[in-house]
Design an enzyme around this catalytic site. Structure first.
Site, mmCIF file in Angstrom:
data_model
loop_
_atom_site.group_PDB
_atom_site.id
_atom_site.type_symbol
_atom_site.label_atom_id
_atom_site.label_comp_id
_atom_site.label_asym_id
_atom_site.label_seq_id
_atom_site.Cartn_x
_atom_site.Cartn_y
_atom_site.Cartn_z
ATOM 1 N N ARG A 19 0.850 -1.197 0.000
ATOM 2 C CA ARG A 19 0.000 0.000 0.000
ATOM 3 C C ARG A 19 0.882 1.242 0.000
ATOM 4 O O ARG A 19 0.606 2.222 -0.669
ATOM 5 C CB ARG A 19 -0.960 0.015 1.198
ATOM 6 C CG ARG A 19 -1.669 1.357 1.325
ATOM 7 C CD ARG A 19 -2.908 1.384 2.222
ATOM 8 N NE ARG A 19 -2.860 0.524 3.376
ATOM 9 C CZ ARG A 19 -2.111 0.729 4.456
ATOM 10 N NH1 ARG A 19 -1.344 1.802 4.548
ATOM 11 N NH2 ARG A 19 -2.132 -0.115 5.459
ATOM 12 N N TYR B 65 -17.677 16.528 -13.889
ATOM 13 C CA TYR B 65 -18.036 15.104 -13.954
ATOM 14 C C TYR B 65 -19.023 14.755 -12.826
ATOM 15 O O TYR B 65 -18.855 15.205 -11.680
ATOM 16 C CB TYR B 65 -16.749 14.266 -13.822
ATOM 17 C CG TYR B 65 -16.997 12.791 -13.770
ATOM 18 C CD1 TYR B 65 -17.382 12.097 -14.902
ATOM 19 C CD2 TYR B 65 -16.861 12.085 -12.579
ATOM 20 C CE1 TYR B 65 -17.628 10.730 -14.856
ATOM 21 C CE2 TYR B 65 -17.095 10.720 -12.519
ATOM 22 C CZ TYR B 65 -17.487 10.057 -13.662
ATOM 23 O OH TYR B 65 -17.728 8.705 -13.607
ATOM 24 N N ASP C 211 -8.662 18.529 -13.680
ATOM 25 C CA ASP C 211 -8.987 17.200 -14.186
ATOM 26 C C ASP C 211 -8.628 17.193 -15.671
ATOM 27 O O ASP C 211 -9.267 17.858 -16.478
ATOM 28 C CB ASP C 211 -10.483 16.908 -13.955
ATOM 29 C CG ASP C 211 -10.891 15.508 -14.396
ATOM 30 O OD1 ASP C 211 -10.263 14.962 -15.320
ATOM 31 O OD2 ASP C 211 -11.871 14.965 -13.836
ATOM 32 N N LYS D 55 -9.887 6.148 -18.890
ATOM 33 C CA LYS D 55 -10.275 6.680 -20.203
ATOM 34 C C LYS D 55 -9.094 6.636 -21.182
ATOM 35 O O LYS D 55 -8.548 5.582 -21.402
ATOM 36 C CB LYS D 55 -10.838 8.088 -20.007
ATOM 37 C CG LYS D 55 -11.776 8.235 -18.802
ATOM 38 C CD LYS D 55 -13.077 7.461 -18.941
ATOM 39 C CE LYS D 55 -13.873 7.359 -17.644
ATOM 40 N NZ LYS D 55 -14.211 8.637 -17.000
HETATM 41 C C1 LIG Z 1 -14.594 9.031 -15.683
HETATM 42 C C2 LIG Z 1 -14.202 10.360 -15.173
HETATM 43 C C3 LIG Z 1 -13.876 10.545 -13.827
HETATM 44 C C4 LIG Z 1 -13.989 9.426 -12.802
HETATM 45 O O1 LIG Z 1 -13.069 8.416 -13.048
HETATM 46 P P1 LIG Z 1 -13.307 6.873 -12.645
HETATM 47 O O2 LIG Z 1 -12.091 6.203 -13.160
HETATM 48 O O3 LIG Z 1 -14.574 6.449 -13.329
HETATM 49 O O4 LIG Z 1 -13.454 6.822 -11.175
HETATM 50 C C5 LIG Z 1 -13.451 11.785 -13.429
HETATM 51 N N1 LIG Z 1 -13.374 12.819 -14.284
HETATM 52 C C6 LIG Z 1 -13.695 12.676 -15.586
HETATM 53 C C7 LIG Z 1 -13.581 13.852 -16.484
HETATM 54 C C8 LIG Z 1 -14.118 11.457 -16.073
HETATM 55 O O5 LIG Z 1 -14.447 11.324 -17.354
#
Ligand SMILES: *Cc1c(COP(=O)(O)O)cnc(C)c1O
Length: 393
Positions: A51, A103, A175, A200
């Site tokens: 961890r 998001y 983000d 993604k």
């Molecule tokens: C999918 C997404 C998240 C969250 O990510 P997870 O891997 O699903 O927890 C956060 N910000 C954006 C812009 C996203 O597309």
């Protein structure tokens, strides 16, 4: 020549983890061990418990730190784990300013969890710098940016907002999921913390859930590292390996998908059954100039609103190529329904306020030939016209 002289595409492959130092293996070894034997009573080795530190996860953390041009990377079990852990940098009594069309999961975290810990927030239209300034409170400790935003692809001027954050002594979070460091480097634009859903584009194959955070300030790195270890939402080693494998092709995937997105956006914009196309790469997008200035491209995600909910339903039922699903940033094109998917966590009136209507679709362009996607969409829209949906209106 030092590593830093190489371009981004090259660094995706030729980084310090190009091969394993002990065996020469041209793939980062997956170290499953949860614990590590210590050969000295007083002096423990670099790793003691997975961890706190694991060589496979660490390889990914070093790679993303280099790609984002930060000093330290952190890998988490999901994008939300990365985002939520970063929010733990705040304390009770603090206030956050945050993009209004953020998001859905981030919206839920901020509105239903952080509030219980007495961390307040104000949603703003981050494209309007005056409203960002107006939202500043004496206890504002962070400004949270998502750009391009989801699903309306609004573009925030990252340097301008980071300047506001600096002026008031607040942290800036960005983000960077939609553009990735292949197209946008928030740390270079003044951000303190870059966050990713590595689920993604970074991994890119719809086969892993992962999150990343990168910082450049060593003190902030220490604080975030301590939080990663304390909260414990670390990324598993198999998943870290999958993200690293996906990363190798990030540039070629982004290039191809972005060119497809440009072509499809231009095409849909001229279709009579499409009410509106949201894509920062279009010259008439309100923040097109900012997008061009702060990034190398507008990315591979666009949204479009069909003329009515009826047309929307018929289109989704007829279209063949994209998968109809949540998520984005994969080799296959993904068509999503923000109102019921990514933004389902947002109450209907909040969605309406933000323009996330029931006939809005988001398209993440994959690696298909974009002409095939256009053919598929056109066929679905013709089918609608023939099916008399318009006449029935
Ligand atoms: C999918 C997404 C998240 C969250 O990510 P997870 O891997 O699903 O927890 C956060 N910000 C954006 C812009 C996203 O597309």
């Amino acid at each position: 020549m030092t590593d830093h002289d190489f371009s981004f595409e090259t660094k995706l492959l030729h980084n310090q983890h190009k091969f394993d130092a002990t065996t020469g293996g041209v793939s980062v070894p997956i170290q499953h061990a949860s614990t590590f034997h210590q050969s000295d009573i007083d002096q423990f080795g670099k790793y003691d418990y997975s961890r706190s530190g694991n060589p496979t996860r660490e390889a990914l953390e070093e790679i993303i730190a280099e790609l984002e041009e930060g000093t330290h990377g952190f890998a988490f079990s999901s994008g939300m784990a990365a985002i939520s852990t970063a929010f733990l940098l705040l304390s009770a009594g603090d206030h956050i300013i945050i993009s209004e069309d953020v998001y859905g999961g981030t919206f839920r975290m901020v509105t239903t969890v952080l509030t219980r810990f007495k961390i307040e927030h104000t949603f703003v239209d981050m494209t309007d710098l005056e409203s960002v300034e107006a939202a500043v409170q004496p206890n504002t400790r962070a400004i949270y940016i998502e750009t391009p935003s989801n699903p309306l692809l609004k573009v925030t001027d990252i340097s301008a907002v980071c300047d506001i954050a600096k002026k008031i002594g607040a942290l800036s979070f960005v983000d960077n999921t939609f553009l990735t460091p292949a197209l946008q480097k928030p740390l270079k634009l003044g951000a303190d913390v870059v966050l990713h859903s590595a689920t993604k584009f970074l991994s890119g194959h719809s086969d892993v859930v992962a999150g990343l955070a990168v910082v450049k300030d060593p003190l902030l790195a220490q604080r975030l590292g301590a939080l990663q270890n304390s909260f414990g939402a670390v990324l598993g080693v198999q998943d870290a390996w999958l993200v690293m494998r996906g990363l190798k092709t990030l540039s070629v995937r982004m290039d191809h998908s972005q060119r497809g997105a440009e072509k499809i956006a231009a095409h849909l914009k001229n279709h009579h059954l499409v009410k509106k196309v949201y894509y920062p790469g279009l010259a008439d997008h309100p923040e097109h100039a900012i997008q061009k200035r702060q990034s190398l491209g507008a990315g591979a995600v666009l949204s479009f609103e069909l003329a009515s909910e009826e047309i929307f339903r018929s289109f989704v039922n007829t279209v063949e190529l994209p998968v109809f699903a949540v998520s984005l940033g994969a080799v296959e094109s993904i068509l999503s329904y923000p109102a019921k998917m990514s933004h389902a966590a947002m109450p209907a009136d909040e969605r309406d306020k933000r323009g996330i209507s029931n006939s809005l679709l988001r398209l993440s362009v994959g690696l298909e030939n974009p002409d095939d996607l256009i053919k598929d969409f056109d066929a679905a829209l013709v089918n609608i016209a023939k099916g008399g949906v318009l006449a029935a209106k």
